[in-house]
Design an enzyme around this catalytic site. Structure first.
Site, short mmCIF file in Angstrom:
data_model
loop_
_atom_site.label_atom_id
_atom_site.label_comp_id
_atom_site.label_asym_id
_atom_site.label_seq_id
_atom_site.Cartn_x
_atom_site.Cartn_y
_atom_site.Cartn_z
N HIS A 12 -5.56 9.56 0.30
CA HIS A 12 -5.16 8.97 1.39
C HIS A 12 -6.09 9.62 2.96
O HIS A 12 -5.80 9.62 3.63
CB HIS A 12 -4.27 7.84 2.09
CG HIS A 12 -3.55 6.99 2.55
ND1 HIS A 12 -4.11 6.91 4.14
CD2 HIS A 12 -2.94 6.21 2.21
CE1 HIS A 12 -3.46 6.20 4.32
NE2 HIS A 12 -3.61 5.02 3.02
N ASP B 62 0.78 -1.40 -0.07
CA ASP B 62 -0.38 -0.11 -0.08
C ASP B 62 0.91 1.17 -0.58
O ASP B 62 1.86 1.10 0.74
CB ASP B 62 -0.99 -0.01 1.30
CG ASP B 62 -2.14 -1.03 1.07
OD1 ASP B 62 -2.13 -1.55 0.40
OD2 ASP B 62 -2.90 -1.14 1.78
N HIS C 96 3.78 -1.92 3.15
CA HIS C 96 3.36 -0.43 2.46
C HIS C 96 5.30 -0.50 1.78
O HIS C 96 6.20 -1.06 2.84
CB HIS C 96 3.68 0.41 3.13
CG HIS C 96 2.11 0.43 4.75
ND1 HIS C 96 2.02 -1.08 5.72
CD2 HIS C 96 1.31 0.42 4.01
CE1 HIS C 96 0.68 -0.29 5.66
NE2 HIS C 96 0.05 0.29 4.99
ZN ZN Z 1 -2.46 3.14 3.09
#
Ligand code: ZN
Length: 357
Positions: A222, A168, A309
């Site tokens: 986001h 992500d 991430h």
């Molecule tokens: Zn995120």
């Protein structure tokens, strides 16, 4: 005699594809010439759809191939597994003949035809036969003769364990390292990108798509979607879709709302499967490669969706270790869409955390 050797070679590459981790050379961009590539695309139209190419469709495919954003394998797959071709190849013999004519540029010889038909009659999936043709030396030399990159087709065995790694908030400057590692291990993952980062990495987006991995939409900047107006939610999604479309030719098929925060209203607007996760590595908090590795190795089970991430360098280090190691432990690494496809499917607007068998 020569024919049966050829069939054996094709079958052998199917077999080689199956259970083991095969490392492959990095794909080298070939010397594509538009006039030549057009002949490749025209043959696909003719042999898979039984018709002449429409001008616009042909120009788009040629452009993607010339720019190296699609491989011969990608494009052949698109044609052969299109609804239009499916209707024309209801029986297995017709399907095998299409594989020969479209991909190898010749009629099926009798022995080849009957051996592939019995392969399919034995219950093997058509995609497995397709993999045999893609990974054959003959298709490779045909692609080379058109100046295009052959690419690879990953065959997924539905009966074996599979997990979806998801990354992500990127892309980052190191995302391409993960993509190269996936490609070298014949694996794939899903990258839920934000627009804020994606705008700086159009080449990485293209690489993700052409390597067989998947791009998911993680919104432009986001923000928690449940607090935004309908129009703002649409804007958050469409700006990312536009970037992904520009780089890859199609929009993100799956969405992950930031923080996993969503409700009925946002789900309706998203109108795609909402792919959350069931294994959270907490890599953003630990920022430590070893603890990310440990967390994944001790928790990952068949059907899981793992959250990481790729904006954190220790996570990239962890991924480079985990990709071959998870495969060594018997997991197939697939995109979330592939995981869904093999485990009951996913509906637009529905939320998924895992696809355990
Ligand atoms: Zn995120």
């Amino acid at each position: 005699m020569r024919r049966s050797i050829r069939i054996a070679a094709v079958l052998m590459s199917v077999i080689l594809l199956l259970p083991c981790v095969v490392s492959t050379k990095t794909v080298v961009r070939a010397d594509a010439d538009a006039g030549n590539v057009r002949l490749f695309v025209e043959r696909l139209y003719r042999e898979t759809l039984g018709r002449e190419a429409d001008e616009q469709g042909e120009a788009e495919w040629v452009d993607l191939l010339v720019r190296g954003e699609r491989t011969g394998a990608n494009v052949a797959f698109g044609f052969i597994f299109s609804d239009e071709c499916r209707e024309l190849t209801a029986d297995n013999a017709a399907f095998v003949q299409v594989l020969y004519r479209a991909m190898l540029g010749r009629q099926a010889d009798e022995a080849g035809l009957s051996s592939w038909v019995s392969f399919l009659e034995a219950g093997h999936k058509r995609s497995m036969a397709f993999a045999g043709f893609v990974n054959s030396p003959e298709f490779s030399s045909i692609c080379a003769s058109y100046g295009i990159v052959r690419g690879e087709y990953r065959y997924i065995d539905p009966s074996r364990p599979m997990i979806a790694l998801t990354f992500d908030d990127g892309p980052s400057g190191r995302t391409a390292e993960i993509v190269a590692c996936l490609e070298a291990n014949r694996a794939a993952a899903t990258f839920f990108v934000t627009g804020l980062n994606a705008q700086y990495y159009p080449n990485t987006l293209a690489r993700i798509a052409s390597s067989g991995s998947e791009i998911g939409n993680h919104t432009y900047d986001h923000r928690g979607l449940t607090r935004l107006s309908d129009d703002d939610i649409r804007g958050e999604l469409s700006s990312v879709d536009d970037m992904v479309m520009a780089a890859t030719g199609s929009i993100a098929p799956v969405v992950r709302p930031p923080y996993g925060s969503h409700d009925e209203r946002t789900d309706t607007i998203i109108a795609r499967p909402i792919m959350l996760w069931n294994v959270d590595t907490l890599d953003w908090r630990t920022r430590n490669a070893q603890s990310t590795i440990n967390h994944v190795l001790s928790n990952a089970r068949d059907g899981d969706i793992i959250l990481m991430h790729d904006i954190y360098s220790p996570t990239v280090d962890a991924a480079l270790y985990l990709i071959p190691e998870l495969q060594r432990r018997g997991f197939q690494l697939v995109t979330v869409s592939e995981l869904a496809e093999y485990r009951g499917g996913a509906q637009a607007g529905n939320t998924y955390y895992s696809f355990r068998p």
